[in-house]
Design a protein around this motif. Structure first.
Motif, mmCIF file in Angstrom:
data_model
loop_
_atom_site.group_PDB
_atom_site.id
_atom_site.type_symbol
_atom_site.label_atom_id
_atom_site.label_comp_id
_atom_site.label_asym_id
_atom_site.label_seq_id
_atom_site.Cartn_x
_atom_site.Cartn_y
_atom_site.Cartn_z
ATOM 1 N N ASN A 198 29.801 43.704 40.399
ATOM 2 C CA ASN A 198 31.011 44.517 40.193
ATOM 3 C C ASN A 198 32.513 43.591 40.406
ATOM 4 O OD1 ASN A 198 33.052 46.409 39.254
ATOM 5 N ND2 ASN A 198 32.779 47.510 41.355
ATOM 6 N N ALA A 199 32.627 42.692 39.776
ATOM 7 C CA ALA A 199 33.557 41.550 40.262
ATOM 8 C C ALA A 199 34.002 40.805 39.231
ATOM 9 C CB ALA A 199 32.992 40.510 41.386
ATOM 10 N N ALA A 229 39.188 31.179 31.932
ATOM 11 C CA ALA A 229 38.872 31.043 33.626
ATOM 12 C C ALA A 229 38.473 32.149 34.309
ATOM 13 C CB ALA A 229 40.211 30.321 34.165
ATOM 14 N N VAL A 230 37.876 33.282 33.527
ATOM 15 C CA VAL A 230 37.451 34.516 34.360
ATOM 16 C C VAL A 230 36.472 35.439 33.487
ATOM 17 C CG1 VAL A 230 38.936 36.114 33.066
ATOM 18 C CG2 VAL A 230 38.332 36.784 35.134
ATOM 19 N N VAL A 231 35.573 35.753 34.478
ATOM 20 C CA VAL A 231 34.258 36.405 33.859
ATOM 21 C C VAL A 231 34.219 37.885 34.619
ATOM 22 C CG1 VAL A 231 32.951 34.300 33.110
ATOM 23 C CG2 VAL A 231 32.432 35.442 35.395
ATOM 24 N N TYR A 232 33.364 38.575 34.066
ATOM 25 C CA TYR A 232 33.261 39.869 34.844
ATOM 26 C C TYR A 232 31.592 39.733 35.239
ATOM 27 C CZ TYR A 232 32.529 44.634 36.104
ATOM 28 O OH TYR A 232 32.056 45.875 36.745
ATOM 29 N N LEU A 233 31.267 40.017 36.466
ATOM 30 C CA LEU A 233 30.088 39.768 36.881
ATOM 31 C C LEU A 233 29.458 41.116 37.369
ATOM 32 C CD1 LEU A 233 27.754 38.153 38.340
ATOM 33 C CD2 LEU A 233 29.050 38.253 40.365
ATOM 34 N N SER A 234 28.280 41.515 36.835
ATOM 35 C CA SER A 234 27.435 42.753 37.369
ATOM 36 C C SER A 234 26.115 42.540 37.603
ATOM 37 C CB SER A 234 27.659 43.909 36.086
ATOM 38 O OG SER A 234 27.307 45.213 36.730
#
Length: 401
Positions: A29-30, A277-282
């Motif tokens: 969740n980041a 330059a950004v991903v959402y990690l779960s």
């Protein structure tokens, strides 16, 4: 849509997010940020803006005002932020950025005008009405300073997001400027609107809104009244490739947000100079029926495109291969996104504990996600620079650990 671009243009970010997550060094969740790419993007954007005489104020809300993100912007030459609200101003100031613009998307509440004038001390402060101008001027006067005030203007035919409406009538801009100049502690500095540019789904291009022409006409009216050298602030869907359009319209200020991490709508369709330059990690939590459920909290996809099939990389080892892709259903905006639901019928074969990496245009500040800054991805030595909540605070993650 942004996942395809990420896999092609910045696969190391996806791989670093998986590796660090599987080592227990960053949470699920980041929103995970490639700080090397952010710094490069900022440097590139600033250089292009400088060529056109445009001041640059960075919007940081989409990545939760992460302090390491702010530091990367400063290293790249963008040292001023536009604050969506007072919480944003405090977080950016705490991260070491000066506040270039305050009060535009969200006006400063009455009893917060004094701390804004005393502690935030923005270069420019936007007001929508005479009442708000008086509050800002009085607070600035009490703080012993004269504040440059921007007038938000509007006229018939301008467009606004629902709930964003407001501003002085553009036809009365000269009177508004005179009123502001008559306030002790206030000084008329210029005009602004939002949005000045928008992505058009039909043509798949970024186009000026009627608001941009309103700014140009209002500036002409002010010039005819003897007011030259005013600031013209024109935010919205800003990447380096739209700067000519802003400069040609007379803008003096721009406010890139998603452009600094490569997630404007146009970035999903064309290879623009800024890299994603950004991903959402779960992380896969559990299985139920034919689906694997991954933790939510940050699954807000900014609806700039019509609905499309959302996919994610699901893996336990760093990879961007096609075989690791899986379709994901996320809850509608009317529901709380406790979980996303991964289709298990494809080749990915999700298991509890697997990393799940999304690429989408997010708005971290309206979620309950973490934000994570990673440095060294470009050199093959990714290191965790920051783990923060959406207010730029570091309190939550250490407590969880």
């Amino acid at each position: 849509m942004f996942l395809d671009v990420l896999r092609r243009r910045n696969p190391k970010l996806i791989e670093a997010a998986i590796a660090l997550h599987q080592q227990g060094r960053i949470p699920a969740n980041a929103y995970v940020l490639d700080l090397d790419a952010v710094e490069d993007n900022a440097r590139l954007f600033k250089a292009e803006a400088d060529k056109r005489g445009l001041k640059v104020f960075a919007m940081t809300k989409q990545v939760g005002r992460n302090s390491a993100f702010c530091h990367a912007l400063v290293r790249g030459g963008v040292d001023r932020a536009v604050a969506v609200d007072m919480a944003c101003a405090v977080a950016c100031a705490r991260a070491g950025m000066s506040i270039g613009h305050l009060g535009h998307l969200v006006q400063v509440p009455r009893f917060e005008a004094a701390p804004a004038a005393r502690n935030i001390r923005p270069d420019y402060w936007t007001v929508f009405s005479e009442e708000k101008a008086r509050e800002a001027a009085e607070a600035s006067d009490a703080a012993g300073r004269e504040q440059g005030l921007m007038a938000r203007i509007q006229t018939q035919g301008d467009i606004f997001y629902r709930g964003h409406e407001g501003g002085f009538p553009a036809e009365d801009v000269v009177a508004a400027a005179d009123m502001i100049d008559g306030l002790s502690g206030g000084r008329f500095a210029g005009i602004t609107t939002f949005p000045a540019l928008l992505f058009d789904n039909e043509t798949r291009k970024v186009k000026p809104t009627p608001n941009l022409a309103t700014l140009t006409k209002a500036a002409e009216k002010l010039a005819a009244a003897g007011r030259s050298g005013i600031e013209i602030n024109a935010p919205g869907t800003t990447s380096s490739v739209v700067l000519d359009a802003l400069a040609d319209a007379g803008a003096t200020q721009c406010e890139p947000g998603n452009g600094l991490h490569g997630t404007t709508p146009l970035h999903a369709l064309e290879d623009l100079p800024e890299r994603p330059a950004v991903v959402y990690l779960s992380e896969v939590s559990h299985m139920h029926g034919w689906r694997a459920y991954c933790f939510g909290g940050g699954l807000y996809i900014d609806p700039v495109f019509p609905d499309y099939d959302v996919k994610a990389v699901v893996a336990r080892e760093p990879t961007t291969e096609e075989t690791a892709l899986a379709r994901v259903e996320i809850p509608p905006p009317s529901a709380i996104d406790y979980y996303g639901m991964i289709d298990t019928s494809g080749p990915a074969s999700p298991r509890p504990g697997d990393s799940v990496v999304f690429g989408f245009r997010g708005q971290a500040f309206v979620t309950r996600a973490f934000t994570v800054g990673i440095s060294g991805i470009s050199t093959g030595d990714p290191q965790v620079a920051s783990i923060e909540n959406i207010f730029g605070g570091t309190e939550t993650w250490p407590e969880l650990r």
